[in-house]
Scaffold this motif. Structure first.
Motif, PDB file in Angstrom:
ATOM      1  N   ASP A 192       1.153  -1.305  -0.290  1.00 47.00           N
ATOM      2  CA  ASP A 192       0.125   0.213   0.009  1.00 47.00           C
ATOM      3  C   ASP A 192       0.988   1.213  -0.544  1.00 47.00           C
ATOM      4  O   ASP A 192       1.528   1.320   0.968  1.00 47.00           O
ATOM      5  CB  ASP A 192      -0.858  -0.156   1.435  1.00 47.00           C
ATOM      6  CG  ASP A 192      -2.036   0.789   1.499  1.00 47.00           C
ATOM      7  OD1 ASP A 192      -2.288   1.936   0.195  1.00 47.00           O
ATOM      8  OD2 ASP A 192      -2.371   1.173   2.680  1.00 47.00           O
ATOM      9  N   GLU A 193       0.838   2.073  -0.927  1.00 49.46           N
ATOM     10  CA  GLU A 193       1.485   3.587  -1.089  1.00 49.46           C
ATOM     11  C   GLU A 193       1.286   4.727  -1.195  1.00 49.46           C
ATOM     12  O   GLU A 193       1.456   5.141  -2.677  1.00 49.46           O
ATOM     13  CB  GLU A 193       2.767   2.846  -2.172  1.00 49.46           C
ATOM     14  CG  GLU A 193       3.472   1.580  -2.044  1.00 49.46           C
ATOM     15  CD  GLU A 193       4.763   1.750  -2.142  1.00 49.46           C
ATOM     16  OE1 GLU A 193       5.747   1.962  -1.241  1.00 49.46           O
ATOM     17  OE2 GLU A 193       5.583   2.244  -3.823  1.00 49.46           O
ATOM     18  N   PRO A 194       0.495   4.986  -0.303  1.00 50.30           N
ATOM     19  CA  PRO A 194       0.005   6.345  -1.279  1.00 50.30           C
ATOM     20  C   PRO A 194       0.731   7.165  -0.880  1.00 50.30           C
ATOM     21  O   PRO A 194      -0.037   8.568  -1.272  1.00 50.30           O
ATOM     22  CB  PRO A 194      -1.561   6.360   0.583  1.00 50.30           C
ATOM     23  CG  PRO A 194      -1.180   5.557   1.512  1.00 50.30           C
ATOM     24  CD  PRO A 194      -0.023   4.403   0.695  1.00 50.30           C
ATOM     25  N   TYR A 195       1.744   6.825  -0.191  1.00 49.22           N
ATOM     26  CA  TYR A 195       2.022   8.379   0.202  1.00 49.22           C
ATOM     27  C   TYR A 195       4.388   8.562  -0.805  1.00 49.22           C
ATOM     28  O   TYR A 195       4.793   9.739  -0.394  1.00 49.22           O
ATOM     29  CB  TYR A 195       3.051   8.521   2.032  1.00 49.22           C
ATOM     30  CG  TYR A 195       1.861   7.937   2.936  1.00 49.22           C
ATOM     31  CD1 TYR A 195       0.590   9.955   2.496  1.00 49.22           C
ATOM     32  CD2 TYR A 195       1.754   7.358   3.984  1.00 49.22           C
ATOM     33  CE1 TYR A 195      -0.175   9.608   3.938  1.00 49.22           C
ATOM     34  CE2 TYR A 195      -0.143   7.403   4.058  1.00 49.22           C
ATOM     35  CZ  TYR A 195      -0.754   8.779   4.176  1.00 49.22           C
ATOM     36  OH  TYR A 195      -1.513   8.704   5.045  1.00 49.22           O
ATOM     37  N   ARG A 196       4.217   7.731  -1.121  1.00 52.67           N
ATOM     38  CA  ARG A 196       5.117   7.462  -2.593  1.00 52.67           C
ATOM     39  C   ARG A 196       5.505   8.826  -2.944  1.00 52.67           C
ATOM     40  O   ARG A 196       6.603   9.417  -2.278  1.00 52.67           O
ATOM     41  CB  ARG A 196       5.155   6.087  -2.910  1.00 52.67           C
ATOM     42  CG  ARG A 196       5.763   6.565  -3.950  1.00 52.67           C
ATOM     43  CD  ARG A 196       6.038   5.316  -5.580  1.00 52.67           C
ATOM     44  NE  ARG A 196       6.508   4.366  -4.615  1.00 52.67           N
ATOM     45  CZ  ARG A 196       7.911   3.809  -4.508  1.00 52.67           C
ATOM     46  NH1 ARG A 196       8.242   4.359  -4.962  1.00 52.67           N
ATOM     47  NH2 ARG A 196       7.743   2.732  -4.053  1.00 52.67           N
ATOM     48  N   GLU A 197       5.050   9.353  -3.682  1.00 52.55           N
ATOM     49  CA  GLU A 197       5.508  10.719  -4.063  1.00 52.55           C
ATOM     50  C   GLU A 197       5.176  11.862  -3.201  1.00 52.55           C
ATOM     51  O   GLU A 197       6.523  12.832  -3.121  1.00 52.55           O
ATOM     52  CB  GLU A 197       4.063  11.622  -4.828  1.00 52.55           C
ATOM     53  CG  GLU A 197       3.686   9.967  -6.288  1.00 52.55           C
ATOM     54  CD  GLU A 197       4.635  10.374  -7.025  1.00 52.55           C
ATOM     55  OE1 GLU A 197       5.925  11.211  -7.151  1.00 52.55           O
ATOM     56  OE2 GLU A 197       5.202   9.749  -7.701  1.00 52.55           O
ATOM     57  N   LEU A 198       5.136  11.571  -1.400  1.00 48.79           N
ATOM     58  CA  LEU A 198       5.732  13.100  -1.158  1.00 48.79           C
ATOM     59  C   LEU A 198       6.901  12.035  -0.530  1.00 48.79           C
ATOM     60  O   LEU A 198       7.139  12.181   0.945  1.00 48.79           O
ATOM     61  CB  LEU A 198       4.467  12.674   0.388  1.00 48.79           C
ATOM     62  CG  LEU A 198       2.958  13.087   0.098  1.00 48.79           C
ATOM     63  CD1 LEU A 198       2.339  13.568   1.032  1.00 48.79           C
ATOM     64  CD2 LEU A 198       2.960  14.617  -1.349  1.00 48.79           C
ATOM     65  N   THR A 199       7.660  12.783  -0.737  1.00 45.45           N
ATOM     66  CA  THR A 199       9.383  12.373  -0.580  1.00 45.45           C
ATOM     67  C   THR A 199       9.659  13.558   0.316  1.00 45.45           C
ATOM     68  O   THR A 199       9.848  14.520  -1.472  1.00 45.45           O
ATOM     69  CB  THR A 199       9.852  11.847  -1.363  1.00 45.45           C
ATOM     70  OG1 THR A 199      11.379  11.551  -0.668  1.00 45.45           O
ATOM     71  CG2 THR A 199      10.043  11.854  -2.779  1.00 45.45           C
ATOM     72  N   TYR A 200      10.739  13.782   0.751  1.00 44.25           N
ATOM     73  CA  TYR A 200      11.057  15.387   1.066  1.00 44.25           C
ATOM     74  C   TYR A 200      12.581  15.042   0.720  1.00 44.25           C
ATOM     75  O   TYR A 200      12.462  15.985   1.251  1.00 44.25           O
ATOM     76  CB  TYR A 200      10.934  16.108   3.043  1.00 44.25           C
ATOM     77  CG  TYR A 200       9.234  15.659   2.514  1.00 44.25           C
ATOM     78  CD1 TYR A 200       8.529  16.477   1.979  1.00 44.25           C
ATOM     79  CD2 TYR A 200       8.887  15.305   3.554  1.00 44.25           C
ATOM     80  CE1 TYR A 200       6.846  16.381   1.938  1.00 44.25           C
ATOM     81  CE2 TYR A 200       7.435  14.561   3.587  1.00 44.25           C
ATOM     82  CZ  TYR A 200       6.676  15.466   2.890  1.00 44.25           C
ATOM     83  OH  TYR A 200       5.103  15.115   3.352  1.00 44.25           O
ATOM     84  N   ASP A 201      12.873  14.166   0.874  1.00 49.19           N
ATOM     85  CA  ASP A 201      14.853  14.134   0.531  1.00 49.19           C
ATOM     86  C   ASP A 201      15.237  13.665  -0.802  1.00 49.19           C
ATOM     87  O   ASP A 201      15.957  12.900  -1.573  1.00 49.19           O
ATOM     88  CB  ASP A 201      15.228  12.499   1.722  1.00 49.19           C
ATOM     89  CG  ASP A 201      15.108  12.061   1.276  1.00 49.19           C
ATOM     90  OD1 ASP A 201      13.826  11.008   0.232  1.00 49.19           O
ATOM     91  OD2 ASP A 201      15.153  11.029   2.735  1.00 49.19           O
TER      92      ASP A 201
END
Ligand SMILES: Cc1ncc(COP(=O)(O)O)c(C=O)c1O
Length: 389
Positions: A192-201
């Motif tokens: 389950d990958e809802p947050y994949r695009e919210l990467t800060y580094d």
């Protein structure tokens, strides 16, 4: 009244209740996983064909399936559009997977902690959730192996990238080891990958599903965290052996996902406009994360331990002096502060006291000081009372 047997297992969702109570404008809510209102993009509906008001196919809009498959291939997942099922939010992937696999007493593997609403769905269908503890870089591999050797679970449900609630991103080595274990035991993966695009580094890791050679898999994602949750557009991509079953379950559930939302999602995915929007989103949330980290260091350094999340929307705090954080919710709400107690994120809540999840995307920076100092005060007071007792 004679309801189904399964309904006796239906727990009310704590988060829904907190969110309802946190609607009052004076409440500083660190509870939900809501995107910041100001970052919801303006939508243009002018060119939407009238045909989008007609019934559609259960699989989803063909062009959207192509776009999603292309995006997944870019991540290393070898798949075709024919393996993509568009869903009414990625939450529906959990419902369909539960219907496909779970009878009363079916064992499933989950992370400890894991996504509250996944626990709720799996348990509704009668699952026994077997937890595997999470460390900073992924699950405890020895514990996972022990679970697989001693039990015969139906699937493993994992959130390897900016996990909700812990913010953990599995390392390369953890991903490789998990994939090897799933293959060895031929255990189906639900990733389950809802947050994949919210990467800060800037880090991007290959999905675990892309590494599997033997095990079946369902990979699920959503536009809820990158565009608008109100569109209710998510998707799953499944190994070919699972797809036909999931499609039939989707048909039985709601015929198809709303076409209006699908059309809007198609206007964004794969475009420069979307890439620009994602860039702005990351900058905005990175700023909010940093602002929260600064205020947390001021008020919580002696109260809790945490890692700076490299993506997603949450800080996960572990209190140095454990206390059942569910008991803090009333006093915090009385001070107009909402947060998510950590216990309900565990299959065995009572055995895991002392964590809290704080969302950093929603509360405006000028209210952080006030909100977090009030929360710290509530915790100190409760801990003092616990010590005195
Ligand atoms: C881990 C996880 N899975 C699934 C969802 C459901 O997202 P949606 O149904 O909006 O796509 C969420 C939402 O917060 C989530 O955190």
């Amino acid at each position: 009244m004679a309801f189904s047997e399964r309904v006796t297992r239906l727990k009310s969702s704590l988060i829904r209740e907190i969110l309802a109570a946190a609607q009052r404008p004076e409440v500083m809510s660190f509870a939900g996983g809501l995107p910041a209102e100001s970052m919801l993009p303006a939508l243009d509906w002018a060119d939407m064909p009238a045909a989008m008001g007609q019934y559609g196919t259960s699989e989803g809009e063909p062009q959207l399936r192509e776009l999603l498959a292309a995006e997944a291939r870019a991540l290393g997942l070898d798949c075709q559009a024919s393996q993509v099922l568009v869903l009414s939010g990625s939450q529906q992937a959990l419902d369909l997977a539960a219907k496909l696999y779970i009878d009363k007493g079916t064992e499933v593997v989950v992370e400890g902690p894991t996504y509250l609403a996944a626990l709720q769905t799996f348990q509704l269908f009668g699952a026994e959730c077997l937890s595997v503890p999470l460390a900073a870089d992924g699950p405890d591999i020895a514990a996972l192996r022990a679970r697989l050797e001693q039990h015969a679970p139906a699937f493993a449900y994992l959130i390897p990238t900016f996990q909700n609630p812990s913010g953990v991103r599995y390392s390369e080595s953890a991903r490789a080891q998990v994939a090897a274990l799933l293959d060895e035991f031929k255990l189906t993966l639900i990733e389950d990958e809802p947050y994949r695009e919210l990467t800060y580094d800037g880090g991007m890791a290959q999905p675990i599903a892309a590494r599997l050679r033997q095990a079946s898999w369902i990979y699920t994602g959503t536009v809820s965290k990158t565009l608008l949750p109100g569109l209710r557009v998510g998707y799953l991509i499944a190994s070919p052996d699972l797809f036909p079953h999931l499609l039939r379950l989707k048909q039985a559930a709601d015929l198809h996902t709303n076409r209006v939302g699908q059309w809007q999602a198609m206007q964004w995915l794969g475009t420069d406009k979307y890439r620009d929007h994602l860039g702005q989103l990351r900058d905005f949330y990175r700023g909010r994360r940093d602002a929260m980290q600064a205020v947390l260091l001021e008020h919580f350094a002696d109260l809790a331990d945490w890692h700076l999340p490299q993506g997603g929307l949450f800080f996960w705090l572990t209190l140095k002096q454990p206390i059942d954080t569910r008991t803090l919710l009333g006093p915090a709400m009385a001070q107009d502060v909402a947060f998510m107690p950590g216990e309900p994120f565990f299959a065995d809540p009572d055995a895991n006291p002392g964590c809290l999840r704080l969302n950093f995307s929603h509360v405006a920076p000028h209210r952080l000081q006030e909100g977090l100092s009030r929360l710290a005060h509530v915790i100190r007071k409760a801990q003092a009372a616990q010590t005195a007792a």
